[in-house]
Write an enzyme that holds these catalytic residues in place. Structure first.
Site, PDB file in Angstrom:
ATOM      1  N   ASP A   1       8.512  33.434  -6.046  1.00  0.00           N
ATOM      2  CA  ASP A   1       9.450  34.514  -5.734  1.00  0.00           C
ATOM      3  C   ASP A   1      10.887  34.059  -5.928  1.00  0.00           C
ATOM      4  O   ASP A   1      11.424  33.316  -5.112  1.00  0.00           O
ATOM      5  CB  ASP A   1       9.232  34.951  -4.273  1.00  0.00           C
ATOM      6  CG  ASP A   1      10.175  36.080  -3.874  1.00  0.00           C
ATOM      7  OD1 ASP A   1       9.779  37.249  -4.023  1.00  0.00           O
ATOM      8  OD2 ASP A   1      11.312  35.792  -3.429  1.00  0.00           O
TER       9      ASP A   1
ATOM     10  N   TYR B   1      19.550  33.962  -6.533  1.00  0.00           N
ATOM     11  CA  TYR B   1      19.249  32.566  -6.190  1.00  0.00           C
ATOM     12  C   TYR B   1      19.772  31.603  -7.257  1.00  0.00           C
ATOM     13  O   TYR B   1      19.781  30.399  -7.036  1.00  0.00           O
ATOM     14  CB  TYR B   1      17.733  32.332  -6.017  1.00  0.00           C
ATOM     15  CG  TYR B   1      17.040  33.210  -5.010  1.00  0.00           C
ATOM     16  CD1 TYR B   1      17.745  33.972  -4.089  1.00  0.00           C
ATOM     17  CD2 TYR B   1      15.644  33.270  -4.982  1.00  0.00           C
ATOM     18  CE1 TYR B   1      17.081  34.782  -3.180  1.00  0.00           C
ATOM     19  CE2 TYR B   1      14.981  34.063  -4.065  1.00  0.00           C
ATOM     20  CZ  TYR B   1      15.700  34.827  -3.175  1.00  0.00           C
ATOM     21  OH  TYR B   1      15.039  35.616  -2.277  1.00  0.00           O
TER      22      TYR B   1
ATOM     23  N   LYS C   1      14.477  39.809  -8.763  1.00  0.00           N
ATOM     24  CA  LYS C   1      15.109  40.931  -8.047  1.00  0.00           C
ATOM     25  C   LYS C   1      16.463  41.261  -8.670  1.00  0.00           C
ATOM     26  O   LYS C   1      17.142  40.361  -9.174  1.00  0.00           O
ATOM     27  CB  LYS C   1      15.333  40.555  -6.573  1.00  0.00           C
ATOM     28  CG  LYS C   1      14.140  39.868  -5.916  1.00  0.00           C
ATOM     29  CD  LYS C   1      14.313  39.612  -4.443  1.00  0.00           C
ATOM     30  CE  LYS C   1      13.137  38.811  -3.894  1.00  0.00           C
ATOM     31  NZ  LYS C   1      13.306  37.366  -3.979  1.00  0.00           N
TER      32      LYS C   1
ATOM     33  N   HIS D   1      16.955  44.151  -4.449  1.00  0.00           N
ATOM     34  CA  HIS D   1      17.123  43.094  -3.443  1.00  0.00           C
ATOM     35  C   HIS D   1      17.568  43.637  -2.078  1.00  0.00           C
ATOM     36  O   HIS D   1      17.104  43.157  -1.035  1.00  0.00           O
ATOM     37  CB  HIS D   1      18.123  42.048  -3.969  1.00  0.00           C
ATOM     38  CG  HIS D   1      17.899  40.678  -3.427  1.00  0.00           C
ATOM     39  ND1 HIS D   1      18.139  39.528  -4.153  1.00  0.00           N
ATOM     40  CD2 HIS D   1      17.456  40.248  -2.226  1.00  0.00           C
ATOM     41  CE1 HIS D   1      17.846  38.469  -3.415  1.00  0.00           C
ATOM     42  NE2 HIS D   1      17.432  38.879  -2.237  1.00  0.00           N
TER      43      HIS D   1
ATOM     44  N   LEU E   1       8.818  31.427   8.147  1.00  0.00           N
ATOM     45  CA  LEU E   1       8.883  30.372   9.171  1.00  0.00           C
ATOM     46  C   LEU E   1      10.175  30.473   9.974  1.00  0.00           C
ATOM     47  O   LEU E   1      10.549  29.536  10.685  1.00  0.00           O
ATOM     48  CB  LEU E   1       8.782  28.992   8.517  1.00  0.00           C
ATOM     49  CG  LEU E   1       7.533  28.756   7.656  1.00  0.00           C
ATOM     50  CD1 LEU E   1       7.624  27.431   6.907  1.00  0.00           C
ATOM     51  CD2 LEU E   1       6.275  28.791   8.517  1.00  0.00           C
TER      52      LEU E   1
ATOM     53  N   LYS F   1       9.261  28.904   1.936  1.00  0.00           N
ATOM     54  CA  LYS F   1      10.065  28.079   1.029  1.00  0.00           C
ATOM     55  C   LYS F   1       9.913  26.617   1.418  1.00  0.00           C
ATOM     56  O   LYS F   1      10.057  26.257   2.590  1.00  0.00           O
ATOM     57  CB  LYS F   1      11.534  28.490   1.108  1.00  0.00           C
ATOM     58  CG  LYS F   1      12.450  27.700   0.195  1.00  0.00           C
ATOM     59  CD  LYS F   1      13.205  26.612   0.937  1.00  0.00           C
ATOM     60  CE  LYS F   1      13.925  25.664  -0.022  1.00  0.00           C
ATOM     61  NZ  LYS F   1      14.627  24.588   0.711  1.00  0.00           N
ATOM     62  N   SER F   2       9.621  25.769   0.431  1.00  0.00           N
ATOM     63  CA  SER F   2       9.731  24.329   0.627  1.00  0.00           C
ATOM     64  C   SER F   2       9.912  23.682  -0.736  1.00  0.00           C
ATOM     65  O   SER F   2       9.428  24.193  -1.741  1.00  0.00           O
ATOM     66  CB  SER F   2       8.485  23.759   1.311  1.00  0.00           C
ATOM     67  OG  SER F   2       8.660  22.356   1.470  1.00  0.00           O
ATOM     68  N   VAL F   3      10.629  22.576  -0.755  1.00  0.00           N
ATOM     69  CA  VAL F   3      10.750  21.804  -1.995  1.00  0.00           C
ATOM     70  C   VAL F   3      10.082  20.445  -1.822  1.00  0.00           C
ATOM     71  O   VAL F   3      10.225  19.570  -2.664  1.00  0.00           O
ATOM     72  CB  VAL F   3      12.223  21.624  -2.417  1.00  0.00           C
ATOM     73  CG1 VAL F   3      12.814  22.973  -2.839  1.00  0.00           C
ATOM     74  CG2 VAL F   3      13.065  21.003  -1.318  1.00  0.00           C
TER      75      VAL F   3
ATOM     76  N   ARG G   1       4.746  19.383   2.239  1.00  0.00           N
ATOM     77  CA  ARG G   1       4.833  20.635   3.005  1.00  0.00           C
ATOM     78  C   ARG G   1       4.355  21.830   2.174  1.00  0.00           C
ATOM     79  O   ARG G   1       3.768  22.767   2.713  1.00  0.00           O
ATOM     80  CB  ARG G   1       6.263  20.841   3.509  1.00  0.00           C
ATOM     81  CG  ARG G   1       6.633  19.843   4.596  1.00  0.00           C
ATOM     82  CD  ARG G   1       7.924  20.202   5.304  1.00  0.00           C
ATOM     83  NE  ARG G   1       9.120  19.926   4.535  1.00  0.00           N
ATOM     84  CZ  ARG G   1       9.732  18.745   4.474  1.00  0.00           C
ATOM     85  NH1 ARG G   1       9.235  17.710   5.119  1.00  0.00           N
ATOM     86  NH2 ARG G   1      10.826  18.587   3.765  1.00  0.00           N
TER      87      ARG G   1
ATOM     88  N   ASN H   1       1.398  24.166   3.535  1.00  0.00           N
ATOM     89  CA  ASN H   1       1.609  25.596   3.772  1.00  0.00           C
ATOM     90  C   ASN H   1       0.541  26.464   3.122  1.00  0.00           C
ATOM     91  O   ASN H   1       0.353  27.616   3.523  1.00  0.00           O
ATOM     92  CB  ASN H   1       2.996  26.012   3.271  1.00  0.00           C
ATOM     93  CG  ASN H   1       4.110  25.413   4.117  1.00  0.00           C
ATOM     94  OD1 ASN H   1       3.862  24.896   5.206  1.00  0.00           O
ATOM     95  ND2 ASN H   1       5.338  25.467   3.611  1.00  0.00           N
TER      96      ASN H   1
HETATM   97  P1  A2P Z   1      11.851  21.958   3.060  1.00  0.00           P
HETATM   98  O1  A2P Z   1      12.179  22.732   1.816  1.00  0.00           O
HETATM   99  O2  A2P Z   1      12.626  20.689   3.181  1.00  0.00           O
HETATM  100  O3  A2P Z   1      10.367  21.772   3.245  1.00  0.00           O
HETATM  101  P2  A2P Z   1      11.432  29.876   5.477  1.00  0.00           P
HETATM  102  O4  A2P Z   1      10.412  29.944   4.400  1.00  0.00           O
HETATM  103  O5  A2P Z   1      11.064  30.594   6.735  1.00  0.00           O
HETATM  104  O6  A2P Z   1      12.814  30.284   4.992  1.00  0.00           O
HETATM  105  O7  A2P Z   1      11.571  28.322   5.933  1.00  0.00           O
HETATM  106  C1  A2P Z   1      12.026  27.372   5.026  1.00  0.00           C
HETATM  107  C2  A2P Z   1      12.502  26.142   5.748  1.00  0.00           C
HETATM  108  O8  A2P Z   1      11.417  25.539   6.459  1.00  0.00           O
HETATM  109  C3  A2P Z   1      13.024  25.104   4.797  1.00  0.00           C
HETATM  110  O9  A2P Z   1      14.104  24.467   5.427  1.00  0.00           O
HETATM  111  C4  A2P Z   1      11.857  24.128   4.608  1.00  0.00           C
HETATM  112  O10 A2P Z   1      12.354  22.837   4.337  1.00  0.00           O
HETATM  113  C5  A2P Z   1      11.174  24.219   5.951  1.00  0.00           C
HETATM  114  N1  A2P Z   1       9.705  24.085   5.861  1.00  0.00           N
HETATM  115  C6  A2P Z   1       8.873  24.682   4.977  1.00  0.00           C
HETATM  116  N2  A2P Z   1       7.602  24.358   5.218  1.00  0.00           N
HETATM  117  C7  A2P Z   1       7.605  23.529   6.285  1.00  0.00           C
HETATM  118  C8  A2P Z   1       6.597  22.855   7.019  1.00  0.00           C
HETATM  119  N3  A2P Z   1       5.315  22.977   6.678  1.00  0.00           N
HETATM  120  N4  A2P Z   1       6.987  22.084   8.066  1.00  0.00           N
HETATM  121  C9  A2P Z   1       8.284  21.950   8.402  1.00  0.00           C
HETATM  122  N5  A2P Z   1       9.295  22.572   7.757  1.00  0.00           N
HETATM  123  C10 A2P Z   1       8.963  23.356   6.706  1.00  0.00           C
END
Ligand code: A2P
Length: 275
Positions: A44, A49, A74, A107, A189, A229-231, A235, A239
Site C-alpha cells: 500500500d 509517500y 492514492k 487519499h 498498530l 508498516k514495518s521496514v 517484524r 506481523n
Molecule cells: P519498524 O518499521 O521499525 O518495524 P502502524 O502500522 O500502526 O503505523 O505502526 C508502524 C510502527 O510500528 C512502525 O514504527 C514500526 O516500526 C512499528 N512496528 C511494526 N511492526 C511491529 C512489531 N511487530 N513490533 C513492534 N513494532 C512494530
C-alpha cells in the site's frame, strides 16, 4: 496463507499487506523482499509517500510476478478534480513503472475543496479503462461516501480509515459494511503506541504471541484488511504470522473496552485539507 477477501466489484484483496508510509526507497528494497518471502502480496503506497518508484523497483526485484501482487496507490489532495486526477494517475503508474494498479484510492475527502465527486468520476473511468482493477477511498465519513454513491451510482470497494484498539471507529466500519465496502485499517498498530498497553501485553503473554500479533489478529477477526508498516525483516515476518491462532470472546471484550473517542492519532477527515 493470507486469506483473500472479495471486493464488491468481484476482485479479491489479500487481507494483510505491507504499509510503506515513511519508508524510503532504499529501505523498501529490503522490506519488500522480506515481505514477499513472508507471503505478503499486497503493498500500500501513495503519491504522498514519495516512494512509488521504490515500491515499483522493489516489487520487480522481489521476483514475484506482477499478476500475483496487489498494488495500491492514492491520489493526493492537490491533484483532486477530473483532469488533474487523470494526470496524477498516469504519473503514479510511471513512477511505479507498472501498466496498471490493483487499487486506486482518493487519499482524503477534503470537503472544503468540494472536488471529491469529480475525482471519483475519474477513478470510475480509470477502472472502466482497465488502468486500475478496483477503486476506493480513504478517510471518508458516511456522508462523504453517500455523496459519491448518489452522484455516480458507483460504490467504493474499500474505505481505508484509521483503526486501532484505541480508536476502533465501530460506527464507520458498520457504515462501510452496510454499503458493501470493505474497511481497511491504516496505522493498525496505532503507530506502535498500543503495543505496550497492559490489556494487549497480558493477552499476548497468555497466548505466547507478540502484542503486534494480538492486535493484528484482532483486526483480522473483525474483518478489516490490515496494512501494518514495518521496514524490519523480523517484524515484517512476525506481523504476517497471525493466521494460526484465535482470540477468545473475552479477549475481544477486553480490546473492545480500550476504544476511546479521543484515540485518533491522524487528522480529522472533516477538516484535513493539507495540499
Ligand atoms: P519498524 O518499521 O521499525 O518495524 P502502524 O502500522 O500502526 O503505523 O505502526 C508502524 C510502527 O510500528 C512502525 O514504527 C514500526 O516500526 C512499528 N512496528 C511494526 N511492526 C511491529 C512489531 N511487530 N513490533 C513492534 N513494532 C512494530
Amino acid at each position: 496463507m493470507i486469506p483473500m477477501l472479495k471486493l464488491n466489484d468481484g476482485h479479491k484483496i489479500p487481507q494483510l499487506g505491507l504499509g510503506v508510509w515513511q519508508a524510503s526507497d532504499a529501505e523498501l528494497m529490503g522490506a519488500i523482499k522480506a515481505a514477499t518471502q513472508a507471503g505478503y502480496r499486497q503493498i500500500d503506497t501513495a503519491r504522498r509517500y514519495d516512494n512509488e518508484a521504490g515500491v515499483g523497483a522493489a516489487v520487480k526485484a522481489s521476483g514475484v510476478a506482477r499478476e500475483e501482487m496487489f498494488i495500491t496507490t492514492k491520489v493526493w489532495n492537490n491533484d483532486q478534480g477530473y483532469d488533474a486526477t487523470m494526470r496524477a494517475f498516469e504519473a503514479s503508474l510511471k513512477r511505479l513503472d507498472m501498466d496498471y494498479v490493483d487499487l486506486f484510492l482518493i487519499h482524503w475527502p477534503v470537503p472544503a475543496q468540494g472536488l471529491a465527486v469529480e475525482t471519483w468520476k475519474a477513478l470510475i473511468d480509470l477502472q472502466k479503462a482497465g488502468r486500475t482493477r478496483s477503486i476506493g477511498v480513504c478517510n471518508f465519513l458516511a456522508s462523504h461516501l453517500d455523496a459519491l454513491i448518489e452522484a455516480t451510482g458507483v460504490t467504493p470497494a474499500i474505505n481505508q480509515i484509521e483503526i486501532h484498539p484505541d480508536f476502533q471507529q465501530r460506527d464507520l466500519v458498520a457504515a462501510n459494511t452496510a454499503r458493501g465496502i470493505l474497511s481497511q485499517a491504516w496505522s493498525p498498530l496505532g503507530q506502535g503506541q498500543t503495543l505496550t498497553v497492559p490489556q494487549i501485553t497480558q493477552i499476548a503473554s497468555r497466548l505466547d504471541r507478540t502484542p503486534a500479533q494480538v492486535i493484528l489478529r484482532w483486526h483480522i477477526e473483525r474483518g478489516h484488511v490490515v496494512i501494518p508498516k514495518s521496514v524490519n525483516a523480523g517484524r515484517i515476518a512476525q506481523n504476517a504470522a497471525v493466521f494460526d491462532f484465535a482470540l477468545s470472546e473475552e479477549d475481544h471484550a477486553l480490546i473492545e473496552a480500550m476504544d476511546s473517542a479521543s484515540g485518533r492519532i491522524g487528522p480529522d477527515p472533516q477538516t484535513f485539507d493539507m495540499m
